[in-house]
Design an enzyme around this catalytic site. Structure first.
Site, PDB file in Angstrom:
ATOM      1  N   SER A 151      52.447  52.001  50.318  1.00 62.07           N
ATOM      2  CA  SER A 151      52.033  52.746  48.854  1.00 62.07           C
ATOM      3  C   SER A 151      52.817  52.023  47.732  1.00 62.07           C
ATOM      4  O   SER A 151      53.799  51.210  47.971  1.00 62.07           O
ATOM      5  CB  SER A 151      52.437  54.187  48.646  1.00 62.07           C
ATOM      6  N   TYR A 164      58.389  60.972  50.286  1.00 65.38           N
ATOM      7  CA  TYR A 164      57.278  60.295  50.195  1.00 65.38           C
ATOM      8  C   TYR A 164      57.764  58.964  50.238  1.00 65.38           C
ATOM      9  O   TYR A 164      57.502  57.984  50.864  1.00 65.38           O
ATOM     10  CB  TYR A 164      56.030  60.808  49.518  1.00 65.38           C
TER      11      TYR A 164
END
Length: 302
Positions: A151, A164
């Site tokens: 990401s 995350y």
């Protein structure tokens, strides 16, 4: 069954496993790969949804099967790789795509230890299990490409999603290091760093967690401000870059500006991130309150 050739195929007549393949980015990758002539295995805990997606691919003339997979279970992952190679004779691509996240805006001080463990087990542990299951298979056959989904949060700070971000930075590091090791063994490694993609993930996903007082719709509205693109657009651009064996793949391209800026001036970017996190707490009214379960159990999804 012995490999049909000793060279990777791009993408016609290749074989690919895509984790988190039932929805979002995973499903879009599977559809685009199949359209390019690749046989795809859509692996997901959401088996019924994966089977529906595979059926649509077959109806469009592609080759696709669905498989239930818990990426946190190495034995299950290794079995899927073994069965796929036995059936098709090869494994050209593994897309380690499955992932989960906590909702937007929850500071790390509100995490429970199980919050950390679940995200780490799926996002990082699932990627490690995929590498462990497929890497030596690819070395033995003389070719293969492991594509890990990280990401932009694996490249720059993103306060409010600390667990995350932790896992995605680790996936980036894993991918870089493995790429250097794997090159001499005939195996390619790339890492995908999506910006904001318009998928169920931006609302927390089916099995993610959300911040108390912040609904999925509010989360979606906040992410919409960052101009998300469709998973289909992402898949096309990402697969074009994978075909060129690019090591780090950032889509949409304008997100590279944030990465470059962070590399040039980390302190400046951290100050901005700090301000954004404060603004987020004010705009949602959540104040970073405790997390709550969206479902009884968490499943890999992206």
């Amino acid at each position: 069954m012995a490999p049909q050739s000793s060279a990777i195929r791009i993408y016609k007549d290749a074989t690919a496993i895509i984790t988190g393949g039932a929805s979002g980015i995973g499903r879009a990758l599977a559809e685009d790969l199949a359209a390019r002539g690749c046989e795809v295995v859509l692996a997901d805990l959401q088996l019924e949804q994966a089977e529906e997606a595979a059926a649509r691919i077959r109806a469009a003339g592609g080759k696709a099967t669905a498989a239930r997979l818990d990426v946190t279970d190495h034995t299950e992952f290794a079995r899927l790789v073994k069965d796929t190679v036995a059936r098709t004779g090869r494994l050209d691509y593994l897309f380690n795509n499955a992932g989960i996240s906590h909702g937007m805006g929850a500071g790390a001080r509100h995490y429970r230890i199980e919050d950390w463990r679940r995200v780490i087990d799926v996002n990082l542990g699932g990627t490690v299990n995929g590498v462990q299951a497929a890497y030596n298979v690819m070395i033995d056959q003389g070719f293969g490409h492991i594509v890990n989904t990280a990401s932009m949060a694996g490249l720059v700070p993103s306060p409010g999603t600390t667990s995350y971000v932790t896992t995605k930075h680790a996936v980036v590091g894993l991918s870089h290091n493995l790429r250097a090791e794997a090159a001499q063994l005939g195996v390619r490694v790339s890492v995908l760093c999506p910006g904001v993609i318009r998928t169920p993930f931006i609302e927390g996903g089916t099995y993610g967690r959300e911040v108390e007082g912040v609904t999925g719709e509010q989360s979606k509205e906040m992410w919409e401000e960052k101009k998300p693109i469709s998973p289909e657009e992402f898949a096309k651009k990402a697969l074009d870059a994978v075909a060129k064996n690019q090591g780090i793949i950032i889509v949409p391209g304008f997100w590279k500006l944030f990465w470059w800026l962070f590399r040039i001036s980390p302190s400046f970017c951290l100050n901005i991130a700090t301000k954004n996190f404060k603004d987020l707490g004010r705009s949602t009214g959540s104040g970073g309150r405790h997390l709550e379960e969206k479902a009884a159990s968490a499943a890999p999804e992206k």
